[in-house]
Design a protein around this motif. Structure first.
Motif, PDB file in Angstrom:
ATOM      1  N   HIS A 294     -32.804 -29.510  18.942  1.00  0.00           N
ATOM      2  CA  HIS A 294     -33.266 -29.152  17.599  1.00  0.00           C
ATOM      3  C   HIS A 294     -32.249 -28.288  16.875  1.00  0.00           C
ATOM      4  O   HIS A 294     -32.557 -27.672  15.855  1.00  0.00           O
ATOM      5  CB  HIS A 294     -34.602 -28.414  17.669  1.00  0.00           C
ATOM      6  CG  HIS A 294     -35.743 -29.266  18.141  1.00  0.00           C
ATOM      7  ND1 HIS A 294     -36.019 -29.465  19.474  1.00  0.00           N
ATOM      8  CD2 HIS A 294     -36.662 -29.998  17.443  1.00  0.00           C
ATOM      9  CE1 HIS A 294     -37.080 -30.242  19.602  1.00  0.00           C
ATOM     10  NE2 HIS A 294     -37.481 -30.592  18.370  1.00  0.00           N
ATOM     11  N   GLY A 295     -31.038 -28.199  17.400  1.00  0.00           N
ATOM     12  CA  GLY A 295     -30.001 -27.420  16.742  1.00  0.00           C
ATOM     13  C   GLY A 295     -30.195 -25.922  16.870  1.00  0.00           C
ATOM     14  O   GLY A 295     -29.735 -25.170  16.017  1.00  0.00           O
ATOM     15  N   LEU A 296     -30.863 -25.446  17.933  1.00  0.00           N
ATOM     16  CA  LEU A 296     -31.147 -24.013  18.131  1.00  0.00           C
ATOM     17  C   LEU A 296     -30.429 -23.509  19.369  1.00  0.00           C
ATOM     18  O   LEU A 296     -30.225 -24.261  20.340  1.00  0.00           O
ATOM     19  CB  LEU A 296     -32.652 -23.777  18.288  1.00  0.00           C
ATOM     20  CG  LEU A 296     -33.548 -24.159  17.103  1.00  0.00           C
ATOM     21  CD1 LEU A 296     -35.014 -24.058  17.518  1.00  0.00           C
ATOM     22  CD2 LEU A 296     -33.288 -23.254  15.917  1.00  0.00           C
ATOM     23  N   ALA A 351     -29.485 -23.460  11.050  1.00  0.00           N
ATOM     24  CA  ALA A 351     -28.709 -23.904  12.207  1.00  0.00           C
ATOM     25  C   ALA A 351     -27.728 -24.973  11.786  1.00  0.00           C
ATOM     26  O   ALA A 351     -28.064 -26.133  11.632  1.00  0.00           O
ATOM     27  CB  ALA A 351     -29.650 -24.443  13.274  1.00  0.00           C
ATOM     28  N   VAL A 352     -26.476 -24.620  11.518  1.00  0.00           N
ATOM     29  CA  VAL A 352     -25.421 -25.537  11.106  1.00  0.00           C
ATOM     30  C   VAL A 352     -24.352 -25.538  12.184  1.00  0.00           C
ATOM     31  O   VAL A 352     -23.981 -24.498  12.727  1.00  0.00           O
ATOM     32  CB  VAL A 352     -24.826 -25.122   9.747  1.00  0.00           C
ATOM     33  CG1 VAL A 352     -23.720 -26.087   9.354  1.00  0.00           C
ATOM     34  CG2 VAL A 352     -25.913 -25.086   8.690  1.00  0.00           C
ATOM     35  N   GLY A 353     -23.771 -26.727  12.445  1.00  0.00           N
ATOM     36  CA  GLY A 353     -22.748 -26.788  13.503  1.00  0.00           C
ATOM     37  C   GLY A 353     -23.375 -27.057  14.825  1.00  0.00           C
ATOM     38  O   GLY A 353     -23.481 -26.169  15.661  1.00  0.00           O
ATOM     39  N   GLY A 354     -23.874 -28.278  14.966  1.00  0.00           N
ATOM     40  CA  GLY A 354     -24.611 -28.602  16.173  1.00  0.00           C
ATOM     41  C   GLY A 354     -23.779 -28.454  17.430  1.00  0.00           C
ATOM     42  O   GLY A 354     -24.305 -28.159  18.486  1.00  0.00           O
ATOM     43  N   SER A 355     -22.463 -28.704  17.339  1.00  0.00           N
ATOM     44  CA  SER A 355     -21.655 -28.605  18.560  1.00  0.00           C
ATOM     45  C   SER A 355     -21.649 -27.192  19.114  1.00  0.00           C
ATOM     46  O   SER A 355     -21.688 -26.985  20.318  1.00  0.00           O
ATOM     47  CB  SER A 355     -20.230 -29.067  18.274  1.00  0.00           C
ATOM     48  OG  SER A 355     -19.643 -28.256  17.261  1.00  0.00           O
ATOM     49  N   PRO A 368     -21.674 -37.746  22.169  1.00  0.00           N
ATOM     50  CA  PRO A 368     -21.461 -38.222  20.803  1.00  0.00           C
ATOM     51  C   PRO A 368     -21.335 -37.088  19.834  1.00  0.00           C
ATOM     52  O   PRO A 368     -21.924 -36.026  20.008  1.00  0.00           O
ATOM     53  CB  PRO A 368     -22.701 -39.090  20.545  1.00  0.00           C
ATOM     54  CG  PRO A 368     -23.728 -38.583  21.495  1.00  0.00           C
ATOM     55  CD  PRO A 368     -22.990 -38.153  22.710  1.00  0.00           C
ATOM     56  N   ALA A 369     -20.536 -37.282  18.809  1.00  0.00           N
ATOM     57  CA  ALA A 369     -20.310 -36.215  17.822  1.00  0.00           C
ATOM     58  C   ALA A 369     -21.584 -35.930  17.069  1.00  0.00           C
ATOM     59  O   ALA A 369     -22.285 -36.833  16.637  1.00  0.00           O
ATOM     60  CB  ALA A 369     -19.202 -36.633  16.855  1.00  0.00           C
ATOM     61  N   PRO A 370     -21.908 -34.654  16.886  1.00  0.00           N
ATOM     62  CA  PRO A 370     -23.117 -34.314  16.139  1.00  0.00           C
ATOM     63  C   PRO A 370     -22.921 -34.576  14.666  1.00  0.00           C
ATOM     64  O   PRO A 370     -21.826 -34.748  14.179  1.00  0.00           O
ATOM     65  CB  PRO A 370     -23.280 -32.817  16.447  1.00  0.00           C
ATOM     66  CG  PRO A 370     -21.897 -32.340  16.685  1.00  0.00           C
ATOM     67  CD  PRO A 370     -21.170 -33.471  17.342  1.00  0.00           C
ATOM     68  N   SER A 371     -24.047 -34.529  13.979  1.00  0.00           N
ATOM     69  CA  SER A 371     -24.001 -34.699  12.517  1.00  0.00           C
ATOM     70  C   SER A 371     -23.397 -33.473  11.890  1.00  0.00           C
ATOM     71  O   SER A 371     -23.266 -32.426  12.518  1.00  0.00           O
ATOM     72  CB  SER A 371     -25.400 -34.961  11.965  1.00  0.00           C
ATOM     73  OG  SER A 371     -26.249 -33.889  12.327  1.00  0.00           O
ATOM     74  N   PRO A 375     -30.603 -30.618  11.731  1.00  0.00           N
ATOM     75  CA  PRO A 375     -31.818 -30.877  10.938  1.00  0.00           C
ATOM     76  C   PRO A 375     -32.447 -29.581  10.473  1.00  0.00           C
ATOM     77  O   PRO A 375     -32.380 -28.554  11.152  1.00  0.00           O
ATOM     78  CB  PRO A 375     -32.702 -31.627  11.916  1.00  0.00           C
ATOM     79  CG  PRO A 375     -32.180 -31.289  13.271  1.00  0.00           C
ATOM     80  CD  PRO A 375     -30.722 -31.102  13.106  1.00  0.00           C
ATOM     81  N   THR A 376     -33.004 -29.625   9.283  1.00  0.00           N
ATOM     82  CA  THR A 376     -33.685 -28.452   8.728  1.00  0.00           C
ATOM     83  C   THR A 376     -35.175 -28.555   8.985  1.00  0.00           C
ATOM     84  O   THR A 376     -35.700 -29.591   9.379  1.00  0.00           O
ATOM     85  CB  THR A 376     -33.422 -28.362   7.213  1.00  0.00           C
ATOM     86  OG1 THR A 376     -33.929 -29.550   6.593  1.00  0.00           O
ATOM     87  CG2 THR A 376     -31.941 -28.224   6.947  1.00  0.00           C
TER      88      THR A 376
END
Length: 625
Positions: A294-296, A351-355, A368-371, A375-376
């Motif tokens: 969840h990008g956290l 939460a920006v910068g999933g990597s 795989p490369a994240p977006s 997601p918000t």
């Protein structure tokens, strides 16, 4: 003055020296009795100096005119008339008198064996501190309800004037009490306004029966006494058991076994073992994989737990000179159950910068490369963490760098010494300690043992110093031992009176016996001084006197000087009797100091007037032979 002064000076100095064991006391008993001993020591030291300096000069200045004979005073005439046939009978049956005295001394073992022991007698503060204890985890509402019920029950007693109850802890580190321990201060009316036949012990027994509730263990003490005990040993009841070991769960198990063992001991009002691991907590285990999806990261989830659930101080409000912290967290209805906590939302908008999040979460970087942007929105806490109720310690208590758990024992109707001896045997028979675990008995019992150990060291040293002072005065080991005989015979009356009044051996009673030793030696010195004075005058008056002249000298020295001996004894007893009849705060302690002295002065006087002349006669006859 030259003949009598040194002996009087030594007798008063002995009373001063006899208080040395009091100065060896430490802790609560030291703070209580050292001022008394210091006052007594200074006053007797001043009296010793005045007796050999100012008093002889004052006698020379103010004693004028015709000096009347001893028999001219009706009181003296009555004393001489009563004592004269007694001393004649004593001199005829000397060995019988000495044997009877020895038998009486041996029989004093009867009251001594029946005396209980305690650290300090009750202070009689006029208030009662009632401290019931329940299991941890009680709610604030339930604690408030129990406190209200207990206060109303106690207020119904006619001997009670006010009741204050407290649950929880104050905003200070010196009062680490939880909601499971209540403190109720009960202010009593003066004893003259109590119901007929009601005593402090019977009143506490009535209150204990009226306030018993399921899940509560009662404990009764006094505010000042209880605070001193808690500050010194941490134990708020008269007796406590401290269990040491490495594992908290095992400490709680042993504590429960000790609780069951002491419950069966006669005299146990209540026993309560600390529930060391009876606290309940919520363990939030963050799932790093789920949070990363969840990008956290872990910090994002912990921020929500800290602010929304635990609460966080975000600012302060200033109200004049006062400042108050402003805390923010979710309403109670959104966080009062684990299910509702699982529905608390964790925001994902920032939460920006999933990597980076994935890296923080521990995901492999070769996927795989994240977006471009995570997601918000929000995700429930239950999807990224597991919330589990767990049991844990309410408080981790340590002493001497070891984890410890305590058992509180309240005692009624028994002395501390005999109770602990029986309870120790019960615990040793019913509780088996694993390797690495040990227990000690604490509370007032610990204080009592420490005080006893100090007195057993200092008291013999004091007696040796008294012997040395007497020997330096008389220059005779026989006369010194004759005076020292006053000490064991003085104990006879002190033991019998202490037992008759129902007192236990305590620090206060020990202080009374210490003071008695000095006074008893003084009366022995006075008697021996007059006997030596008359006998020396008879030997200097003519040829070597025989046994008949020795008896006449003893009759004159004992009978004709009975007035100063009785004045010495009666003056001391007259100063002690008001203490025996006193009432009020602290009177119970002072009575236990005065009782051994009053009883001991009676037996010491009998020894001085009867036994010492018999021994003196046998000793001088042996010298003449």
């Amino acid at each position: 003055a030259v003949e009598v002064g040194p002996a009087l000076f030594v007798s008063l100095l002995i009373i001063t020296v006899s208080f040395l064991p009091v100065f060896a006391l430490e802790g609560q008993e030291g703070r209580l009795f050292k001022p008394l001993a210091l006052t007594k020591t200074l006053s007797m030291a001043a009296a010793s100096l005045l007796s050999v300096t100012a008093v002889p000069v004052a006698m020379g200045l103010f004693i004028r005119g015709t000096l009347r004979r001893e028999r001219a005073n009706p009181v003296n005439r009555a004393l001489i008339g009563a004592y004269h046939p007694v001393i004649r009978a004593v001199l005829r049956r000397r060995w019988t008198v000495i044997g009877a005295a020895v038998i009486v001394l041996v029989l004093s073992w009867i009251p001594y064996a029946r005396l209980g022991s305690e650290f300090m007698p009750p202070l009689g503060e006029g208030t009662i501190l009632y401290m019931p204890t329940t299991t941890p985890g009680i709610s604030v509402a339930r604690a408030q309800e129990i406190l209200r019920i207990q206060d109303s029950i106690l207020r119904r007693f006619p001997e009670v004037t006010r009741v204050w109850g407290k649950a929880g802890r104050a905003g200070t580190a010196t009062d680490p009490a939880g909601l499971d321990m209540f403190e109720v201060t009960v202010t009593l009316r003066p004893e003259g306004e109590w119901r007929r036949g009601v005593t402090y012990d019977s009143l506490v027994a009535e209150m204990d029966a009226a306030t018993r509730m399921p899940g509560l263990r009662n404990a009764w003490t006094m505010p000042i006494r209880g605070r001193i005990d808690m500050l010194a040993t941490g134990i708020r009841t008269p007796v406590g058991v401290k269990i040491f070991g490495p594992d908290l769960a095992e400490l709680e198990r042993i504590g429960r076994e000790v609780e069951r063992a002491v419950q069966a001991v006669p005299g146990t009002r209540s026993a309560f073992a600390e529930r060391t691991v009876s606290g309940f907590y919520l363990d939030v285990a963050i799932d790093r994989q789920a949070a990363a999806r969840h990008g956290l990261n872990v910090g994002d989830v912990q921020d929500v737990i800290a602010t929304a659930i635990g609460g966080m101080e975000i600012t302060q409000t200033v109200e004049g000179r006062e400042r108050y912290g402003v805390r923010v967290r979710y309403p109670l209805e959104l966080r009062d159950t684990p299910e509702r906590l699982a529905r608390v939302l964790v925001p994902m908008a920032h939460a920006v910068g999933g990597s980076a999040a994935a890296a923080d979460a521990g995901m492999p970087m070769g996927g795989p490369a994240p977006s471009a942007a995570a997601p918000t929105g929000s995700v429930p806490l239950g999807q990224v963490a597991t919330i589990t109720p767990v049991a844990g310690p309410m408080v981790v208590r340590t002493e001497d760098a070891e984890p410890t758990s305590w058992v509180y024992v309240d005692v009624q109707g028994r002395d501390i010494g005999s109770y602990v001896a029986e309870a120790r045997r019960a615990v040793e028979a019913m509780v088996e300690l694993p390797p690495g675990y040990r227990l000690t008995w604490s509370g007032q019992y610990e204080y009592m043992q420490n005080a006893k150990a100090r007195i057993l060291i200092v008291a013999p040293a004091t007696l040796l110093l008294i012997f040395l002072l007497l020997y330096l005065n008389f220059r005779s080991a026989a006369e010194t031992l004759l005076v020292m005989l006053s000490l064991p015979f003085a104990l006879v009356g002190g033991l019998w009176l202490t037992w008759a009044l129902g007192y236990n051996l305590s620090v206060a009673v020990a202080i009374g016996f210490i003071a008695l030793a000095g006074v008893a030696a003084e009366t022995g010195v006075v008697m021996l001084l007059y006997l030596d004075h008359v006998w020396a005058a008879r030997k200097a008056a003519g040829p070597a006197p025989g046994a008949a002249e020795l008896r006449e000298a003893i009759l004159e020295g004992a009978v004709e000087r009975v007035r100063p001996k009785m004045m010495t004894v009666l003056a001391i007893m007259a100063g002690l009797l008001p203490i025996m009849w006193g009432t009020g705060v602290g009177s119970s302690t002072m009575k236990r100091i005065a009782a051994p002295m009053v009883g001991g002065m009676v037996s010491s006087t009998i020894l001085t007037l009867v036994v010492i002349p018999a021994i003196y006669s046998l000793w001088k006859e042996r010298e003449m032979r």
